[in-house]
Design an enzyme around this catalytic site. Structure first.
Site, mmCIF file in Angstrom:
data_model
loop_
_atom_site.group_PDB
_atom_site.id
_atom_site.type_symbol
_atom_site.label_atom_id
_atom_site.label_comp_id
_atom_site.label_asym_id
_atom_site.label_seq_id
_atom_site.Cartn_x
_atom_site.Cartn_y
_atom_site.Cartn_z
ATOM 1 N N HIS A 203 149.697 101.467 -50.264
ATOM 2 C CA HIS A 203 148.405 102.164 -50.272
ATOM 3 C C HIS A 203 148.588 103.636 -49.922
ATOM 4 C CE1 HIS A 203 146.561 98.191 -50.459
ATOM 5 N NE2 HIS A 203 145.384 98.781 -50.641
ATOM 6 N N HIS A 245 150.263 97.582 -41.321
ATOM 7 C CA HIS A 245 151.472 98.410 -41.304
ATOM 8 C C HIS A 245 151.740 99.010 -39.940
ATOM 9 C CE1 HIS A 245 152.355 98.558 -45.604
ATOM 10 N NE2 HIS A 245 151.047 98.545 -45.793
HETATM 11 C C1 LIG Z 1 147.742 95.019 -63.756
HETATM 12 C C2 LIG Z 1 148.564 94.703 -62.583
HETATM 13 C C3 LIG Z 1 149.753 93.875 -62.758
HETATM 14 C C4 LIG Z 1 148.223 95.204 -61.396
HETATM 15 C C5 LIG Z 1 148.931 94.934 -60.154
HETATM 16 C C6 LIG Z 1 148.333 95.725 -59.063
HETATM 17 C C7 LIG Z 1 148.753 95.220 -57.736
HETATM 18 C C8 LIG Z 1 148.748 93.777 -57.454
HETATM 19 C C9 LIG Z 1 149.123 96.096 -56.831
HETATM 20 C C10 LIG Z 1 149.537 95.741 -55.466
HETATM 21 C C11 LIG Z 1 148.776 96.589 -54.521
HETATM 22 C C12 LIG Z 1 149.134 96.224 -53.097
HETATM 23 C C13 LIG Z 1 148.463 95.072 -52.504
HETATM 24 C C14 LIG Z 1 150.029 96.952 -52.445
HETATM 25 C C15 LIG Z 1 150.411 96.701 -51.048
HETATM 26 O O1 LIG Z 1 150.009 97.807 -50.313
HETATM 27 P P1 LIG Z 1 150.511 98.009 -48.835
HETATM 28 O O2 LIG Z 1 149.844 99.268 -48.381
HETATM 29 O O3 LIG Z 1 150.058 96.851 -48.049
HETATM 30 O O4 LIG Z 1 151.993 98.140 -48.908
#
Ligand SMILES: CC(C)=CCC/C(C)=C/CC/C(C)=C/COP(=O)(O)O
Length: 282
Positions: A203, A245
């Site tokens: 994020h 985090h």
């Molecule tokens: C269309 C497609 C495959 C989208 C995937 C988008 C997706 C699942 C992104 C992940 C975002 C996410 C939960 C990241 C984790 O963020 P942190 O800040 O917890 O590392």
């Protein structure tokens, strides 16, 4: 009893009795120094012997020996390193200890029962605003709806940036494999398997990169520019408040996202390239 001076000169000449032997007394020997009797065995040149003695533990580890001799005792090499950490190791462990302590204290929305548990829904809303899916869907929708080449160019590059961010964060998370804080509830919406790891915050990288992208290409009005910066900061801060985090995950995430934008600028798809891509699709 020999005077200290006499003992020193004996040490320099390498004639110190081996520890534990000779005078029957064990001497304390710093683990990062090679004992004088070993220096003499390794080579007759005192300068090269001193250089060898001051080699880093890492280099010594690579020398093929799995144990260190400390006055007749054989200690595993990794024990010596733990007993005698370098300045960088001490600084890193101190930073990590402060990071864990601070992150735990700041995780005030980690669950409903936490001290600020009542603002958890708001934090989760901020979390969704920095999630990959709304950003990818929004960029794809704007690309589809845009009727100017310039608008399509910007949206296509935003899409490329978002995909690049997911890939780079996934690679770093898989390489570092730092566990999320123990107080985190794993109730995040739509995650990849690497998202069980916390370093860096995806994020935070996305917020920093998208903020730079918006400021450079889409948002010109001063009040809105301030809002964009505030949003990016809140997204990062909310990761720690939610307990998702540690502070260092978010700080590194901001740096990484900032530099990712430089990469996007370098890889920028020009209208010409874009038109030839569209031409290939037709
Ligand atoms: C269309 C497609 C495959 C989208 C995937 C988008 C997706 C699942 C992104 C992940 C975002 C996410 C939960 C990241 C984790 O963020 P942190 O800040 O917890 O590392």
């Amino acid at each position: 009893m020999p005077s200290p001076k006499a003992r020193n000169s004996a040490g320099r000449s390498g004639s110190v009795p081996s520890p534990g032997g000779g005078n029957g007394r064990y001497e304390f020997i710093a683990l990062n120094r090679t004992p004088p009797h070993l220096l003499q065995r390794q080579g007759s040149d005192p300068t090269s012997a001193r250089l060898r003695a001051s080699e880093s533990p890492n280099r010594r580890r690579g020398s093929g020996s799995s144990t260190s001799s400390t006055g007749g005792q054989q200690l595993p090499e990794e024990d010596c390193m733990r007993l005698n950490p370098s300045f960088i190791e001490i600084a890193l462990s101190s930073l990590l200890a402060i990071d864990l302590w601070l992150s735990k204290r700041l995780g005030v929305c980690a669950c409903e029962d936490s001290s600020w548990g009542s603002v958890r829904p708001l934090m989760k809303l901020i979390e969704i605003s920095g999630h990959g899916i709304p950003w990818l869907a929004g960029a794809a929708y704007c690309l589809y709806k845009s009727d100017s080449i310039a608008g399509q160019e910007v949206m296509l590059n935003l899409l490329m940036a978002l995909v690049l961010d997911l890939v780079l964060v996934g690679v770093v998370k898989a390489a570092v494999r730092r566990r999320r804080p123990a107080h985190n509830q794993m109730d995040m919406f739509a995650t990849f398997s690497v998202d069980r790891y916390s370093f860096p915050s995806g994020h935070a990288t996305r917020a920093a990169m998208c903020a730079r992208f918006l400021l450079a290409h889409l948002v010109l009005a001063a009040p809105l520019r301030v809002l964009v910066l505030l949003w990016a900061s809140f997204v990062g801060f909310s990761r720690v408040l939610l307990g998702r985090h540690n502070v260092t995950d978010v700080v590194f995430g901001f740096f990484m996202g900032y530099w990712q934008y430089n990469l996007v600028e370098m890889l920028w798809l020009s209208p010409l390239m874009f038109q030839s891509m569209i031409g290939q699709l037709d």
